[in-house]
Design a protein around this motif. Structure first.
Motif, short mmCIF file in Angstrom:
data_model
loop_
_atom_site.label_atom_id
_atom_site.label_comp_id
_atom_site.label_asym_id
_atom_site.label_seq_id
_atom_site.Cartn_x
_atom_site.Cartn_y
_atom_site.Cartn_z
N ALA A 357 0.83 -1.20 0.00
CA ALA A 357 0.00 0.00 0.00
C ALA A 357 0.86 1.25 0.00
O ALA A 357 0.62 2.20 -0.77
N PHE A 358 1.89 1.27 0.86
CA PHE A 358 2.80 2.42 0.91
C PHE A 358 3.47 2.64 -0.44
O PHE A 358 3.49 3.76 -0.97
N GLU A 359 4.03 1.58 -1.03
CA GLU A 359 4.73 1.71 -2.31
C GLU A 359 3.78 2.16 -3.42
O GLU A 359 4.16 2.96 -4.28
N THR A 360 2.55 1.66 -3.39
CA THR A 360 1.60 2.02 -4.44
C THR A 360 1.18 3.48 -4.33
O THR A 360 1.12 4.20 -5.33
N VAL A 361 0.91 3.95 -3.12
CA VAL A 361 0.56 5.36 -2.92
C VAL A 361 1.75 6.24 -3.27
O VAL A 361 1.60 7.28 -3.94
N LEU A 362 2.95 5.86 -2.83
CA LEU A 362 4.14 6.66 -3.13
C LEU A 362 4.35 6.78 -4.63
O LEU A 362 4.61 7.87 -5.15
N ARG A 363 4.23 5.66 -5.32
CA ARG A 363 4.44 5.70 -6.78
C ARG A 363 3.39 6.56 -7.46
O ARG A 363 3.69 7.31 -8.40
N THR A 364 2.16 6.48 -7.00
CA THR A 364 1.10 7.28 -7.59
C THR A 364 1.35 8.76 -7.39
O THR A 364 1.15 9.58 -8.32
N THR A 365 1.81 9.15 -6.21
CA THR A 365 2.11 10.57 -5.99
C THR A 365 3.33 11.01 -6.78
O THR A 365 3.43 12.16 -7.20
N TYR A 366 4.25 10.08 -7.03
CA TYR A 366 5.45 10.41 -7.80
C TYR A 366 5.11 10.66 -9.27
O TYR A 366 5.66 11.56 -9.89
N GLU A 367 4.20 9.87 -9.80
CA GLU A 367 3.95 9.91 -11.24
C GLU A 367 2.77 10.79 -11.65
O GLU A 367 2.46 10.90 -12.83
N ASN A 368 2.12 11.43 -10.67
CA ASN A 368 0.94 12.26 -10.98
C ASN A 368 0.96 13.53 -10.15
O ASN A 368 1.16 13.49 -8.94
N TYR A 375 -5.73 7.99 -5.91
CA TYR A 375 -5.63 7.54 -4.52
C TYR A 375 -6.93 6.87 -4.09
O TYR A 375 -6.91 5.84 -3.40
N GLN A 376 -8.07 7.41 -4.50
CA GLN A 376 -9.36 6.81 -4.14
C GLN A 376 -9.48 5.40 -4.71
O GLN A 376 -10.00 4.49 -4.05
N THR A 377 -8.98 5.21 -5.94
CA THR A 377 -9.00 3.88 -6.55
C THR A 377 -8.17 2.90 -5.73
O THR A 377 -8.59 1.75 -5.50
N ILE A 378 -7.01 3.35 -5.30
CA ILE A 378 -6.13 2.48 -4.49
C ILE A 378 -6.81 2.15 -3.16
O ILE A 378 -6.88 0.99 -2.74
N ASN A 394 0.59 9.71 5.64
CA ASN A 394 1.54 10.43 6.47
C ASN A 394 2.98 9.99 6.17
O ASN A 394 3.88 10.81 6.03
N ASP A 395 3.18 8.67 6.04
CA ASP A 395 4.51 8.16 5.73
C ASP A 395 4.99 8.61 4.35
O ASP A 395 6.16 8.98 4.17
N VAL A 396 4.08 8.58 3.37
CA VAL A 396 4.43 9.03 2.02
C VAL A 396 4.77 10.52 2.04
O VAL A 396 5.73 10.97 1.39
N GLY A 397 3.98 11.30 2.79
CA GLY A 397 4.27 12.73 2.89
C GLY A 397 5.65 12.99 3.46
O GLY A 397 6.40 13.83 2.94
N TYR A 398 6.01 12.27 4.52
CA TYR A 398 7.34 12.46 5.11
C TYR A 398 8.43 11.93 4.19
O TYR A 398 9.57 12.44 4.21
N PHE A 399 8.12 10.92 3.40
CA PHE A 399 9.09 10.44 2.42
C PHE A 399 9.40 11.55 1.42
O PHE A 399 10.56 11.77 1.05
N TRP A 400 8.35 12.26 0.98
CA TRP A 400 8.57 13.40 0.09
C TRP A 400 9.29 14.54 0.80
O TRP A 400 10.15 15.20 0.23
N LEU A 401 8.95 14.75 2.07
CA LEU A 401 9.51 15.89 2.80
C LEU A 401 11.01 15.72 3.05
O LEU A 401 11.79 16.65 2.84
N PHE A 402 11.41 14.53 3.47
CA PHE A 402 12.80 14.30 3.84
C PHE A 402 13.55 13.37 2.89
O PHE A 402 14.70 13.63 2.56
N GLY A 403 12.90 12.30 2.44
CA GLY A 403 13.58 11.37 1.56
C GLY A 403 13.80 11.91 0.17
O GLY A 403 14.89 11.80 -0.40
N LEU A 404 12.76 12.51 -0.41
CA LEU A 404 12.85 13.04 -1.77
C LEU A 404 13.01 14.56 -1.80
O LEU A 404 13.09 15.16 -2.87
N SER A 405 13.04 15.18 -0.62
CA SER A 405 13.34 16.62 -0.48
C SER A 405 12.47 17.49 -1.38
O SER A 405 12.96 18.36 -2.10
N ASN A 406 11.16 17.25 -1.31
CA ASN A 406 10.22 18.04 -2.11
C ASN A 406 9.07 18.47 -1.21
O ASN A 406 8.01 17.83 -1.17
N PRO A 407 9.26 19.59 -0.46
CA PRO A 407 8.21 20.03 0.48
C PRO A 407 6.88 20.33 -0.20
O PRO A 407 5.82 20.12 0.40
#
Length: 473
Positions: A357-368, A375-378, A394-407
């Motif tokens: 679920a985490f990987e699918t949501v993360l990928r969806t936010t990355y590619e769109n 997200y509703q479909t997932i 929340n985890d995906v948001g923090y991944f973007w905030l700190f892991g991918l450095s895109n606030p």
């Protein structure tokens, strides 16, 4: 529709797990290509061994970016701390031969240790529970000789009583190296290569990335400048070999894995002991002797990783092994989660639904850019029933905030989370933190206040009020 098909590709095969190799290959190729783009990984070699057979082996990207040299079957990788489980196998070979024992005090084999170290056992070194002062960070030790490094740690006291807890430690593996060398009268490199890599053609020890080695990949990391750069990390001399010195091709690693799982290095009893959880006295950490012990969907797996870019994992009950070798990264990621996800693409028995679920949501936010509808479909897919999507967002948001450095992207994810979970103080707190990191103090204050109104905890209110007062703007 293209992005939705990608999400379906990740999910639908796992609903009814019956795959041939071409289906597995397609999913793995798709995922690794995505991962390379998402995390800015220069190059990857990946292998999957199932039931003793190599069912997947492929190279991606570049061994050297400047000269556009692709990763190939000849590419040699430094595996960094992934060296440690290989050293552990060597230790257990000596245990099996009754030359040493887990409960032996290190002072039995090394005579010039500080008195306070004499009660430390080999088991404590392997389990990272020794309490020893650490030969870390590398920046403080890289130019020291072995004698200088030894003197530096000898002058420091123990951090805690041996056996209490897991505390990742480089000094312990240096001592293991000295024990192996004293017992065998061989260098660590000669002992390991002779007893585990006797047929390996491109396996050797070097803890210095500055050495010129034909076919060795160039390492790239962002740690010094914040952007990708050549990173020729090193430690002087051979005393660091047990900590991070192994260099190897994917083919040689595959050969090593097959021998390990066929009990060529250790008998079944020795391997079982090596993978037994260490009984920490003040911690519930699950760790074996030199190996991480990770439960995935109630299946035990054992492995380790090195410098955030290499990893090995074996699932004994599933007869499954994963070897992931890369030469760096641009953005941080959790390599254990990546290995878990790769495993799930190959074997549905080890599918971790939360990680999927985490990987699918993360990928969806990355590619769109606009990912709310997808997200509703997932979220509504039956496979994710009862998943905690508040936590995933929340985890995906923090991944973007700190892991991918895109606030900015993090803000979009956190905003979606507050809309989906308007009574969650944590969702608003996370959104406020993202606004703060993006330099928008006014919106940060607004959302911190919303979080305070939703959280009755007085300590949280007090701490967050101070944070609000310190915001400028």
């Amino acid at each position: 529709m293209k992005q939705l098909r990608i999400v379906i590709l990740l999910i639908s095969p796992l609903l009814c797990f019956s795959q041939n190799n071409s289906e597995i290959n397609a999913k793995l190729n798709d995922y690794i290509e995505h991962l390379i783009k998402r995390q800015g990984i220069p190059g990857v070699s990946l292998a999957i061994v199932k039931d003793g057979e190599t069912i997947y082996e492929k190279n991606f990207g570049y061994a050297n970016i400047e000269h556009q040299v692709p990763i190939s079957d000849e590419s040699i990788f430094r595996v960094y701390s992934l060296t440690k489980p290989i050293v552990s196998v060597g230790v257990f070979q000596l245990i099996e031969e009754k030359k040493i024992a887990l409960d032996d005090a290190v002072s039995k084999y090394i005579t010039d240790l500080p008195l306070s170290w004499n009660g430390i056992k080999i088991a404590h070194l392997l389990s990272h529970s020794s309490g020893l002062p650490d030969m870390s960070p590398i920046s403080e030790f890289k130019d020291l000789t072995e004698e200088q490094a030894k003197n530096k740690v000898f002058q420091q006291g123990l951090k805690f009583e041996s056996g209490e807890k897991y505390d990742y430690n480089q000094t312990g593996f240096w001592i293991l190296q000295k024990i192996i060398e004293n017992v065998t009268d061989e260098s660590l490199a000669d002992f390991i290569l002779k007893n585990q890599f006797y047929s390996g053609k491109n396996t050797f020890f070097s803890s210095d990335s500055r050495d010129i080695v034909r076919n060795r990949v160039t390492p790239y990391f962002p740690f010094e400048k914040g952007t990708l750069m050549i990173d020729h990390s090193y430690l002087q001399g051979s005393y660091a070999h047990s900590k991070n010195g192994l260099n190897i091709t994917l083919d040689d690693f595959i050969s090593w894995d097959k021998k390990l799982n066929a009990d060529k290095f250790l008998n079944k009893e020795s391997k079982k002991l090596m993978w037994q959880s260490f009984p920490f006295t003040k911690s519930n950490k699950s760790f074996a002797y030199g190996w991480d012990k990770i439960m995935v969907n109630n299946y035990e797996s054992y492995g380790f990783s090195g410098s955030l870019c290499t990893a090995y994992r074996v699932f004994p009950e599933n007869n499954l092994s994963i070897i992931f070798l890369s030469n760096g990264l641009t953005k941080w990621y959790n390599i254990d989660n990546i290995i878990n996800h790769i495993a799930s693409l190959v074997d549905g028995d080890v599918l971790d639904i939360n990680n999927l679920a985490f990987e699918t949501v993360l990928r969806t936010t990355y590619e769109n850019e606009d990912f709310s509808a997808k997200y509703q479909t997932i979220k509504n897919n039956p496979i994710f029933e009862n998943n905690n999507f508040e936590a995933h967002l929340n985890d995906v948001g923090y991944f973007w905030l700190f892991g991918l450095s895109n606030p900015k992207k993090a803000i979009n994810v956190f905003e979606l989370n507050t809309k989906e979970h308007p009574k969650s103080w944590n969702a608003f707190d996370s959104l406020a933190e993202a606004y703060e990191k993006n330099g928008n103090a006014d919106k940060a204050k607004i959302n911190y206040l919303k979080a305070i109104n939703l959280n009755p905890n007085e300590e949280y209110k007090s701490k967050t009020s101070v944070k609000i007062d310190n915001l400028k703007g």
